[in-house]
Each structure stands twice: as C-alpha cells, then as structure tokens.
Design a protein around this motif. Structure first.
Motif, short mmCIF file in Angstrom:
data_model
loop_
_atom_site.label_atom_id
_atom_site.label_comp_id
_atom_site.label_asym_id
_atom_site.label_seq_id
_atom_site.Cartn_x
_atom_site.Cartn_y
_atom_site.Cartn_z
N SER A 7 11.68 4.82 6.41
CA SER A 7 10.47 4.00 6.48
C SER A 7 10.21 3.26 5.17
O SER A 7 9.80 2.10 5.17
CB SER A 7 9.27 4.87 6.83
OG SER A 7 8.07 4.12 6.84
N ALA A 8 10.49 3.94 4.05
CA ALA A 8 10.25 3.35 2.74
C ALA A 8 11.25 2.26 2.39
O ALA A 8 10.90 1.30 1.69
CB ALA A 8 10.28 4.43 1.67
N LEU A 9 12.49 2.37 2.88
CA LEU A 9 13.55 1.48 2.40
C LEU A 9 14.13 0.53 3.44
O LEU A 9 14.88 -0.38 3.10
CB LEU A 9 14.71 2.32 1.83
CG LEU A 9 14.38 3.21 0.63
CD1 LEU A 9 15.62 3.99 0.21
CD2 LEU A 9 13.84 2.39 -0.54
N LYS A 10 13.78 0.71 4.71
CA LYS A 10 14.47 -0.05 5.76
C LYS A 10 14.15 -1.53 5.75
O LYS A 10 15.03 -2.38 5.86
CB LYS A 10 14.14 0.54 7.13
CG LYS A 10 14.94 -0.09 8.26
CD LYS A 10 14.74 0.65 9.57
CE LYS A 10 15.61 0.06 10.67
NZ LYS A 10 15.47 0.80 11.94
N GLU A 11 12.87 -1.86 5.69
CA GLU A 11 12.48 -3.27 5.79
C GLU A 11 11.22 -3.52 4.99
O GLU A 11 10.11 -3.50 5.51
CB GLU A 11 12.28 -3.66 7.26
CG GLU A 11 12.39 -5.14 7.52
CD GLU A 11 12.63 -5.47 8.99
OE1 GLU A 11 12.92 -6.64 9.29
OE2 GLU A 11 12.55 -4.55 9.82
N ILE A 12 11.40 -3.72 3.70
CA ILE A 12 10.28 -3.93 2.79
C ILE A 12 10.52 -5.20 1.98
O ILE A 12 11.65 -5.70 1.89
CB ILE A 12 10.10 -2.74 1.83
CG1 ILE A 12 11.38 -2.49 1.02
CG2 ILE A 12 9.67 -1.50 2.58
CD1 ILE A 12 11.22 -1.49 -0.10
N THR A 13 9.45 -5.74 1.42
CA THR A 13 9.56 -6.91 0.56
C THR A 13 9.03 -6.57 -0.83
O THR A 13 8.37 -5.54 -1.03
CB THR A 13 8.75 -8.09 1.12
OG1 THR A 13 7.35 -7.77 1.03
CG2 THR A 13 9.13 -8.39 2.56
N ILE A 14 9.29 -7.46 -1.75
CA ILE A 14 8.79 -7.26 -3.11
C ILE A 14 7.26 -7.23 -3.11
O ILE A 14 6.64 -6.51 -3.90
CB ILE A 14 9.32 -8.34 -4.07
CG1 ILE A 14 9.05 -7.94 -5.52
CG2 ILE A 14 8.78 -9.71 -3.74
CD1 ILE A 14 9.78 -8.79 -6.54
N ASP A 15 6.64 -7.96 -2.17
CA ASP A 15 5.17 -7.94 -2.07
C ASP A 15 4.66 -6.55 -1.72
O ASP A 15 3.61 -6.12 -2.22
CB ASP A 15 4.70 -8.95 -1.02
CG ASP A 15 4.89 -10.38 -1.47
OD1 ASP A 15 5.01 -10.61 -2.69
OD2 ASP A 15 4.91 -11.28 -0.61
N ASP A 16 5.40 -5.85 -0.86
CA ASP A 16 5.01 -4.48 -0.50
C ASP A 16 5.02 -3.58 -1.73
O ASP A 16 4.14 -2.73 -1.90
CB ASP A 16 5.96 -3.91 0.55
CG ASP A 16 5.88 -4.63 1.88
OD1 ASP A 16 4.77 -5.06 2.25
OD2 ASP A 16 6.93 -4.79 2.53
N ILE A 17 6.03 -3.76 -2.57
CA ILE A 17 6.17 -2.92 -3.75
C ILE A 17 5.09 -3.26 -4.78
O ILE A 17 4.51 -2.37 -5.41
CB ILE A 17 7.58 -3.06 -4.35
CG1 ILE A 17 8.62 -2.64 -3.30
CG2 ILE A 17 7.73 -2.21 -5.61
CD1 ILE A 17 10.05 -2.80 -3.76
N VAL A 18 4.80 -4.55 -4.92
CA VAL A 18 3.73 -4.98 -5.83
C VAL A 18 2.38 -4.45 -5.36
O VAL A 18 1.59 -3.91 -6.15
CB VAL A 18 3.69 -6.51 -5.95
CG1 VAL A 18 2.45 -6.97 -6.70
CG2 VAL A 18 4.95 -7.03 -6.65
N LYS A 19 2.11 -4.56 -4.06
CA LYS A 19 0.83 -4.10 -3.50
C LYS A 19 0.66 -2.59 -3.65
O LYS A 19 -0.47 -2.08 -3.71
CB LYS A 19 0.73 -4.49 -2.03
CG LYS A 19 0.50 -5.97 -1.80
CD LYS A 19 0.48 -6.30 -0.32
CE LYS A 19 0.30 -7.80 -0.09
NZ LYS A 19 0.36 -8.15 1.36
N ALA A 20 1.77 -1.88 -3.73
CA ALA A 20 1.70 -0.42 -3.91
C ALA A 20 1.37 -0.05 -5.35
O ALA A 20 1.22 1.13 -5.67
CB ALA A 20 3.03 0.21 -3.50
N GLY A 21 1.27 -1.06 -6.22
CA GLY A 21 0.89 -0.82 -7.60
C GLY A 21 2.01 -0.29 -8.47
O GLY A 21 1.76 0.35 -9.49
#
Length: 310
Positions: free
Chosen positions: A255-269
């Motif tokens: 779930s964490a690595l399958k389909e994420i964007t850089i925006d998701d990582i930024v939003k996670a702080g």
C-alpha cells in the motif's frame, strides 16, 4: 542510478542501520553480507518492529536519494526502516536469498537472478521520475567526447567499461547489444568493470581505462565528457518485498509503495521530500509484476549469461 535499482536493478553485503526513535529516519553504516544468517523472527529479517531496506550504491548519492522514500515507508507501516547498503549486486542477491532484507530496490536483472537463486521476492512497483512517464529507463552506449567511435560495432577490440556483471543496464543489455553486432562481450572487447554507473561514465569520459562503455541514462546525463552512440530501453527496476513477510505487514508495504506520488510523500510531512535532489530522482511509483520482467528472462536465454543461471 535513479531510485531503481534508481537502477535499478538493480543491485548488492549488508549495511544495516537503525532509524532513530519513532521518527522513522534512517541512518547508515556498512558491513559485508558473506556471513548473513537466514531470516528468522516470524519472517522478518531482524524483528517485527523493523523493515530492512536493501539497495546497491550505484552512485555516491544513493542513500540521500532513497531517504524520503524510506522515511515515508516507516511512517506508513509504523516500523523502523534500516538502510541496508550492499557492496555490489552479488551481495544484495546473497542477502535476499539469506532472508536479510524485507524490502529492496533491485535492478531487473538482479531481481531475476535473485529469484533464480531461491530468493522469495515479489515486485511491487517501479519508480518514474517525470509526470506521465512509464516505468523504464535507458542503457546507453557511450564514448569520450570527440571519439572516432560512432556505433556499437566500433566497440570491437576496444577497452569497454561495464558496471557490474549483475547489472541490467550496465552489463546484460550491453552484452545483448554487442552480440547483435557480432561482438562477444567477453572476448570481443576488453571488459572493465567500474562497479557503479557514475564511475563507468567517469572512466569513459577520462578516456584512460576505457575507450567506450555503458551506463544508465541518469548518470550519463550528468557528464559533459561523453557522447551517447546508442541506447536501449530497459524495464524499470522493481521495488520488491520479501514474500515471507507476514501478510499484515506486506499489505502495508504494498500500500505504501505501489502507487504513490511525490505529492503524497510531501503531504505526509517527510523531511527532504520537496528537495530538488529528491525531485530529480523520484516523481511516482507505477505498479509492476513478475511478468513485466519476462523480457529479461528472454535476453538471459539469448545471451546465455553466466549470471542468469540458477
């Protein structure tokens, strides 16, 4: 390498590091994999609170490139993430077979070789670096700027830089392309194994140890001392997880690595996720499966590469 194997990959002697406290931030120190013990502790490489993230240092910035992704994985799974830096591809394969990694960034070739050797791994996704891009990158044939060599055919009899015998874009695809032009990669050239993509580019650019060579596009693009004379698309390097992880954990990793964007990582702080360095190597992940790497199995069959054998 981008975050492939960043290939790639591609990619293997263990450097295991502890994350500090509950923040999930990874730190690193290195050690060899030759005495790696089989995985224990209910399917985990270390313990149920830790995920060991294995990579091969294909450039000097490897850990920096992976840091935000590892920190994101730590936050999404609630576990510490240890950075496991192997000395070369063979060592990462050895570590995966021994059950010493829970998650890893392989090159496509290394993934096939590791599973052939008995490693229990499942592909999750491949990293792309630009919006709209599909998984994949280029293996590029390079020569020193100003060289009279203009094609792979001209590599015959030359000192040629490869990356590593287990590198997808730095050896397997180059071998395939040399064979297509009637050049045996073992005897038709003088092979020089640089160990890393950036070192292969450097050696070719200096035109001392190597008259030509191969490396992945991301490292070639950083040099103004080489010229690209040919290139071939390579399947994107997979992020994988150990198939023996407990399902509850593997589901969280996927779930964490399958389909994420850089925006998701930024939003996670996540610290460093909005840095230019990370943006240059990561935009998103795209799902891939085992079948996606059948082309590598086919090239292994055609090249009869020793490294492909079980």
């Amino acid at each position: 390498m981008k975050l492939r194997a960043l290939t790639a990959v591609a990619a293997a002697a263990v450097l295991a590091l502890g994350l500090a406290g509950c923040s999930g931030a990874a730190n690193a120190t290195s050690s060899g994999d030759s005495t790696a013990a089989p995985a224990a502790n209910g399917g985990y490489a270390v313990d149920a609170n830790t995920l060991v993230f294995g990579v091969v240092p294909d450039s000097v910035d490897t850990q920096t490139n992976y840091q935000p992704l590892m920190d994101y994985l730590a936050k999404q799974t609630g576990k510490k993430v240890q950075y496991h830096e192997s000395t070369d591809y063979a060592a990462l394969i050895e570590a995966s077979v021994a059950g010493k990694v829970d998650v890893a960034s392989f090159s496509g070739f290394t993934y096939i070789t590791a599973t052939n050797a008995g490693a229990k791994l499942t592909p999750i996704s491949s990293i792309v670096t630009k919006k709209g891009q599909e998984p994949g990158y280029y293996s590029e044939a390079i020569v020193p700027k100003g060289s009279s060599i203009t094609s792979i055919k001209d590599f015959a009899g030359k000192k040629v830089c490869f990356v590593d015998p287990s590198s997808t874009s730095g050896y397997l695809f180059p071998s395939y392309n040399l064979l297509k032009d009637g050049i045996d990669p073992k005897t038709g050239v003088t092979p020089v194994f640089a160990g890393k993509h950036d070192v292969s580019v450097q050696k070719v650019g200096e035109a001392k140890e190597c008259e030509a060579g191969f490396a992945e596009d991301s490292e070639v693009a950083k040099s103004d001392k080489v010229t690209v004379v040919a290139k071939t698309m390579v399947p994107g390097a997979p992020l994988v997880y150990s198939s023996v992880l407990p399902k509850e954990t593997s589901d969280k990793v996927v779930s964490a690595l399958k389909e994420i964007t850089i925006d998701d990582i930024v939003k996670a702080g996540i610290k460093g996720a909005d840095s230019e360095a990370f943006k240059a190597t990561f935009y998103a992940t795209k799902p891939v499966d085992d079948k996606y790497y059948d082309i590598i199995r086919d090239i292994c069959e055609k090249t009869k590469a020793d490294q492909c054998k079980k």
